[in-house]
Write a protein that holds these residues in place. Structure first.
Motif, short mmCIF file in Angstrom:
data_model
loop_
_atom_site.label_atom_id
_atom_site.label_comp_id
_atom_site.label_asym_id
_atom_site.label_seq_id
_atom_site.Cartn_x
_atom_site.Cartn_y
_atom_site.Cartn_z
N HIS A 1 0.85 -1.19 0.00
CA HIS A 1 0.00 0.00 0.00
C HIS A 1 0.88 1.23 0.00
CE1 HIS A 1 0.76 1.18 4.22
NE2 HIS A 1 0.85 -0.12 4.43
N VAL A 2 0.29 2.35 -0.36
CA VAL A 2 0.98 3.64 -0.33
C VAL A 2 0.06 4.63 0.37
CG1 VAL A 2 1.98 5.53 -1.67
CG2 VAL A 2 2.23 3.16 -2.47
N ASP A 3 0.43 5.03 1.56
CA ASP A 3 -0.37 5.99 2.34
C ASP A 3 -1.84 5.56 2.44
OD1 ASP A 3 1.89 7.59 2.71
OD2 ASP A 3 1.52 8.69 0.85
N GLY A 4 -2.06 4.27 2.65
CA GLY A 4 -3.41 3.77 2.82
C GLY A 4 -4.11 3.34 1.55
N VAL A 5 -3.56 3.69 0.39
CA VAL A 5 -4.12 3.25 -0.88
C VAL A 5 -3.59 1.85 -1.20
CG1 VAL A 5 -4.27 3.67 -3.38
CG2 VAL A 5 -4.35 5.60 -1.76
N HIS A 6 -4.50 0.93 -1.51
CA HIS A 6 -4.04 -0.39 -1.93
C HIS A 6 -4.91 -0.89 -3.07
CE1 HIS A 6 -7.09 -2.46 0.78
NE2 HIS A 6 -7.00 -1.28 1.33
N VAL A 7 -4.34 -1.81 -3.85
CA VAL A 7 -4.97 -2.33 -5.06
C VAL A 7 -5.11 -3.83 -4.89
CG1 VAL A 7 -4.76 -2.59 -7.57
CG2 VAL A 7 -3.91 -0.50 -6.44
N HIS A 8 -6.26 -4.37 -5.29
CA HIS A 8 -6.39 -5.83 -5.24
C HIS A 8 -7.11 -6.34 -6.48
CE1 HIS A 8 -10.67 -5.67 -4.05
NE2 HIS A 8 -10.34 -4.76 -3.17
N GLU A 9 -7.00 -7.64 -6.67
CA GLU A 9 -7.60 -8.27 -7.84
C GLU A 9 -9.12 -8.16 -7.80
OE1 GLU A 9 -6.21 -12.26 -7.67
OE2 GLU A 9 -4.13 -11.73 -8.14
N PHE A 10 -9.73 -8.02 -8.94
CA PHE A 10 -11.19 -8.01 -9.05
C PHE A 10 -11.70 -9.44 -8.89
CE2 PHE A 10 -15.23 -8.24 -11.25
CZ PHE A 10 -15.86 -7.07 -10.88
N ILE A 11 -12.78 -9.59 -8.12
CA ILE A 11 -13.35 -10.92 -7.88
C ILE A 11 -14.70 -11.01 -8.59
CG2 ILE A 11 -14.17 -12.55 -6.14
CD1 ILE A 11 -12.26 -11.26 -4.16
N ASP A 12 -14.86 -12.01 -9.43
CA ASP A 12 -16.14 -12.24 -10.09
C ASP A 12 -17.10 -12.96 -9.16
OD1 ASP A 12 -15.92 -11.23 -12.84
OD2 ASP A 12 -14.30 -12.70 -13.05
N GLY A 13 -18.39 -12.80 -9.43
CA GLY A 13 -19.39 -13.52 -8.67
C GLY A 13 -20.67 -12.71 -8.53
N ARG A 14 -21.61 -13.28 -7.81
CA ARG A 14 -22.90 -12.64 -7.56
C ARG A 14 -23.19 -12.70 -6.07
NH1 ARG A 14 -25.85 -16.81 -6.02
NH2 ARG A 14 -25.48 -18.88 -6.94
N GLN A 15 -24.16 -11.95 -5.63
CA GLN A 15 -24.54 -11.99 -4.23
C GLN A 15 -25.27 -13.30 -3.91
OE1 GLN A 15 -26.77 -8.53 -3.04
NE2 GLN A 15 -25.13 -7.11 -3.58
N PRO A 16 -25.18 -13.79 -2.68
CA PRO A 16 -25.92 -14.99 -2.30
C PRO A 16 -27.42 -14.77 -2.45
CG PRO A 16 -25.01 -13.90 -0.36
CD PRO A 16 -24.42 -13.22 -1.55
N ARG A 17 -28.14 -15.79 -2.92
CA ARG A 17 -29.57 -15.59 -3.19
C ARG A 17 -30.48 -16.67 -2.61
NH1 ARG A 17 -28.47 -16.24 -9.62
NH2 ARG A 17 -28.14 -18.50 -9.71
N ASP A 18 -29.92 -17.72 -1.99
CA ASP A 18 -30.79 -18.74 -1.42
C ASP A 18 -30.10 -19.39 -0.23
OD1 ASP A 18 -28.90 -20.51 -2.52
OD2 ASP A 18 -30.13 -20.89 -4.31
N ARG A 19 -30.80 -20.31 0.41
CA ARG A 19 -30.26 -20.95 1.61
C ARG A 19 -28.98 -21.72 1.33
NH1 ARG A 19 -35.49 -23.92 4.04
NH2 ARG A 19 -35.98 -23.95 1.83
#
Length: 247
Positions: free
Chosen positions: A79-97
């Motif tokens: 990180h640089v002064d609190g800025v950090h970069v991370h990989e994008f994660i694919d997916g969707r929100q949970p929708r069922d039990r």
């Protein structure tokens, strides 16, 4: 501080695209680097607290837990002064039990992997806050005495078992499901505490490992305490809900 091209100069080839929703207290921006999507985040935490978070993510990722994986700068910094970069994660929100049961399984594994983890610098567990008056975003010293008594009383029934890392903000917006794989986003509110707080917001039709009403009441109390300074109107609503639940 608003993120800009200068903020990410230490990472070559990053182009900021658009601000992402969900980062209520920290700016989060979608970016591109060499045709790949990445995420840029500006943390408002102290540098020791941010280092704790990044160490945690490295530990969890090394054990196969789906978390944002940091991308180091051209010269190897996380990180640089609190800025950090991370990989994008694919997916969707949970929708069922089924999805939420997988989330519970992942959370349980996180708790097992971090039992005895050191407390995040500047933070405090609910046990510690029975006598301490501040830690992380919690400011009991700023709340009315009757409110402090109410939140501490609500926490008492869940203070069982060893402490571990809790995510601290488990909701559909911070979970991504990709097939059978679950990823947990936004560890900004993570701390060491009893594990039960992570199950307080699980949907009602999904079984949780403790009496649901006890969990929800403790979770409502935590939100009232942690939001008292940064989100006072929301905290007041949660405190009113706590009063109704305890009345």
């Amino acid at each position: 501080m608003a993120l800009s091209s200068e903020s990410v100069a230490a990472w070559s080839g990053i182009e900021l695209v658009e601000r992402l929703t969900g980062g209520a207290r920290n700016e989060v921006v979608l970016a591109r680097r060499g045709g790949r999507r990445v995420v840029v985040r500006q943390s408002g935490r102290s540098l020791p607290a941010l280092e704790w978070e990044l160490d945690l993510l490295d530990h969890l990722a090394s054990h196969g837990i789906g978390v944002p994986r940091p991308i180091v700068t051209d010269d190897g910094r996380r990180h640089v002064d609190g800025v950090h970069v991370h990989e994008f994660i694919d997916g969707r929100q949970p929708r069922d039990r089924r999805d939420w049961r997988r989330v519970i399984d992942v959370l349980t594994t996180v708790h097992e992997l971090t039992t005895g983890w050191p407390q995040r610098p500047g933070f405090a567990s609910s046990r510690q806050l029975l006598s301490a008056d501040r830690g992380g975003d919690v400011r009991l010293d700023a709340m009315p005495p009757e409110a402090v008594r109410a939140v501490r009383t609500a926490w008492q029934p869940v203070l069982t078992g060893p402490e571990c890392v809790v995510h601290g903000d488990v909701n559909a917006g911070n979970v991504l499901v990709d097939g059978a794989h679950v990823s947990l986003l936004d560890w900004d509110e993570a701390r060491t505490d009893v594990p039960w707080f992570d199950f307080a917001s699980i949907p009602e039709d999904v079984a949780v490992p403790m009496d649901r009403q006890t969990l929800v009441t403790a979770g409502v109390a935590w939100e009232a305490a942690t939001c008292w300074i940064p989100e006072p109107e929301y905290a007041a609503r949660r405190l009113a809900e706590l009063s109704n639940r305890s009345g």
